[in-house]
Design a protein around this motif. Structure first.
Motif, PDB file in Angstrom:
ATOM      1  N   ASP A  41      -8.135  58.075 -14.022  1.00 25.51           N
ATOM      2  CA  ASP A  41      -7.731  56.724 -14.479  1.00 25.51           C
ATOM      3  C   ASP A  41      -6.289  56.549 -14.734  1.00 25.51           C
ATOM      4  N   GLY A 100     -13.664  47.344  -4.889  1.00 23.30           N
ATOM      5  CA  GLY A 100     -12.992  48.536  -4.723  1.00 23.30           C
ATOM      6  C   GLY A 100     -13.357  49.302  -3.512  1.00 23.30           C
ATOM      7  N   SER A 234      -7.908  50.230  -1.633  1.00 21.82           N
ATOM      8  CA  SER A 234      -7.807  49.518  -2.875  1.00 21.82           C
ATOM      9  C   SER A 234      -6.622  49.541  -3.407  1.00 21.82           C
ATOM     10  N   SER A 236      -6.581  50.085  -6.903  1.00 16.62           N
ATOM     11  CA  SER A 236      -6.777  50.809  -8.008  1.00 16.62           C
ATOM     12  C   SER A 236      -5.872  52.045  -8.360  1.00 16.62           C
ATOM     13  N   LYS A 237      -5.458  52.535  -7.445  1.00 16.33           N
ATOM     14  CA  LYS A 237      -4.625  53.703  -7.712  1.00 16.33           C
ATOM     15  C   LYS A 237      -3.136  53.295  -7.495  1.00 16.33           C
ATOM     16  N   THR A 242      -7.512  50.072 -11.725  1.00 18.20           N
ATOM     17  CA  THR A 242      -8.898  50.565 -11.448  1.00 18.20           C
ATOM     18  C   THR A 242     -10.018  49.411 -11.867  1.00 18.20           C
ATOM     19  N   ARG A 245     -11.370  46.044  -9.989  1.00 16.72           N
ATOM     20  CA  ARG A 245     -12.417  46.408  -8.869  1.00 16.72           C
ATOM     21  C   ARG A 245     -11.859  45.663  -7.494  1.00 16.72           C
TER      22      ARG A 245
END
Ligand SMILES: Cc1ncc(COP(=O)(O)O)c(C=O)c1O
Length: 399
Positions: A41, A100, A234, A236-237, A242, A245
């Motif tokens: 994360d 996600g 996504s 997220s990274k 993260t 979602r």
């Protein structure tokens, strides 16, 4: 009370490896000197401009139901990325906004696979794939990528795994945990196999914006592949999001129509203000994306440099992402015992990479999702701990 057989299918073998991570988080909360290298994360905040876009959407009352496949503007912005980067002839009809990358993977499995089917996944395999694929009733067939081969796939192994029941090949490029980026030749080989046997390909590209130099190729862009590829990704990274979602699934428009029905039955769409933030992220230059990529690269180099000299350890240098695979087989310990010993003696938590499949046995996955100072400290502790292990100490003394 009785539950459906589904609940058995969504279990996975990798669960044990997370016990150490959970223990590390618990002890850290209690104030112990713990350095957590066991989770991916990002330790960065979401870029402020993206957060502001969500806040202003909320303030302007963007709090209602949205289209179950996502705002057309967002779907278009996502499609535009594939047009620009991969030359794919996609538009918003080829995109579904999902919870996600994981939501995209799960939806793909449910819409492509049936009970009795087989789905190939390149191993080491991201931990959720097992339950995700099995949820559909299909059987997961793991194709190992060997440590000796730098965790790169052998096309002959993939071809051999295909049976009349095979319906799909799942992989992540870049890979978690190995950081391997599949090159054009390998992807062409996988595409050949998929075309020859009329298979779907599910390509997880969640780390594609965190590549340190290698070329990223979307397999969907290879000849004859757009119609049989599902690409999931996504923010997220790439954008340190993260917890938001927000991700997507891109593929043939007929599949997207099915996903629309699934979303209707399951999520009823993604929160409106989060989609507004995603639209902002994808239609503006966000300098933090490059800054974070550079930070991960620097952290990788620090860890590789610090651990390369340690007897008994071997680093697999990742080409992307936020993880490094550390080969600890020469220490004579299993990855599980090494990881617990390291944690109990030094407070550094790592992940036994066996959670990603047997081909990762004897390896730990180290995460770079922590600051440089803590990483440096963790490397010193790893080095010191390794030197105390009998197999290493004996060999070292005998030099
Ligand atoms: C390979 C891979 N796929 C998918 C995911 C899930 O990502 P998301 O947060 O986009 O659902 C992760 C998260 O770590 C991952 O490593």
């Amino acid at each position: 009370m009785r539950y459906s057989s589904f609940v058995d299918r969504i279990g996975g073998e990798g669960a044990e490896a997370w016990l150490l991570h959970n223990e590390a988080i618990k002890r850290r909360k209690q104030g112990a000197d713990v350095i957590v290298l066991s989770i991916g994360d990002p330790n960065f905040d979401t870029p402020a401009a993206i957060t502001e876009a969500a806040i202003s959407a909320l303030r302007s009352g963007d709090s209602h139901y949205t289209d179950v496949l996502g705002y057309p503007e967002l779907r278009q912005a996502i499609a535009a990325q594939y047009v620009a980067r991969a030359g794919l002839p996609w538009n918003g009809d080829n995109v579904a906004v999902m919870v996600g990358t994981q939501g995209g993977l799960f939806a793909a499995a449910l819409c492509l696979l049936d009970k009795g089917d087989e789905a190939i996944a390149l191993e080491p395999t991201y931990v959720t794939y097992e339950a995700t694929i099995q949820a559909s009733g299909a059987r997961l067939v793991r194709v190992p990528q060997r440590a000796e081969n730098g965790f790169k796939p052998d096309l002959a192994d993939i071809a051999r795994a295909v049976t009349p029941r095979t319906r799909a090949i799942f992989f992540a490029t870049p890979n978690n945990p190995t950081g391997v980026v599949l090159d054009r030749n390998v992807l062409e080989g996988i595409a050949d196999i998929a075309r020859k046997h009329d298979l779907w390909v599910v390509a997880d590209e969640v780390y594609a914006d965190l590549i340190f130099g290698a070329e990223h190729v979307s397999i969907a862009s290879l000849p004859g592949m757009a119609e049989r590829t599902v690409t999931v990704n996504s923010l997220s990274k790439s954008h340190a999001m993260t917890g938001w979602r927000i991700g997507w699934l891109a593929g043939p428009s007929a599949l997207i129509a099915h996903i629309g029905k699934l979303n209707l039955a399951m999520t009823y769409g993604i929160p409106a203000f989060i989609q507004r933030a995603a639209i902002y992220a994808l239609t503006h230059d966000i300098p933090e994306v490059a800054t974070m990529r550079a930070a991960y690269r620097k952290r990788r180099d620090i860890v590789a440099q610090r651990l390369a000299q340690v007897p008994g350890l071997r680093c697999h240098l990742p080409e992307a992402g936020m993880f490094m695979m550390l080969d600890i087989r020469e220490t004579g310990l299993s990855a599980r015992d090494y990881a617990w010993g390291l944690f109990e003696k030094t407070g550094v938590s790592t992940l036994d990479a066996t959670a990603f499949g047997k081909s990762a046995a004897g390896h730990l996955r180290l995460s770079f999702a922590t600051d440089e100072e803590s990483l440096g400290k963790a490397c010193s502790r790893i080095a010191a701990y390794t030197m105390t292990l009998p197999a290493v100490a004996q060999k070292h003394d005998g030099r």
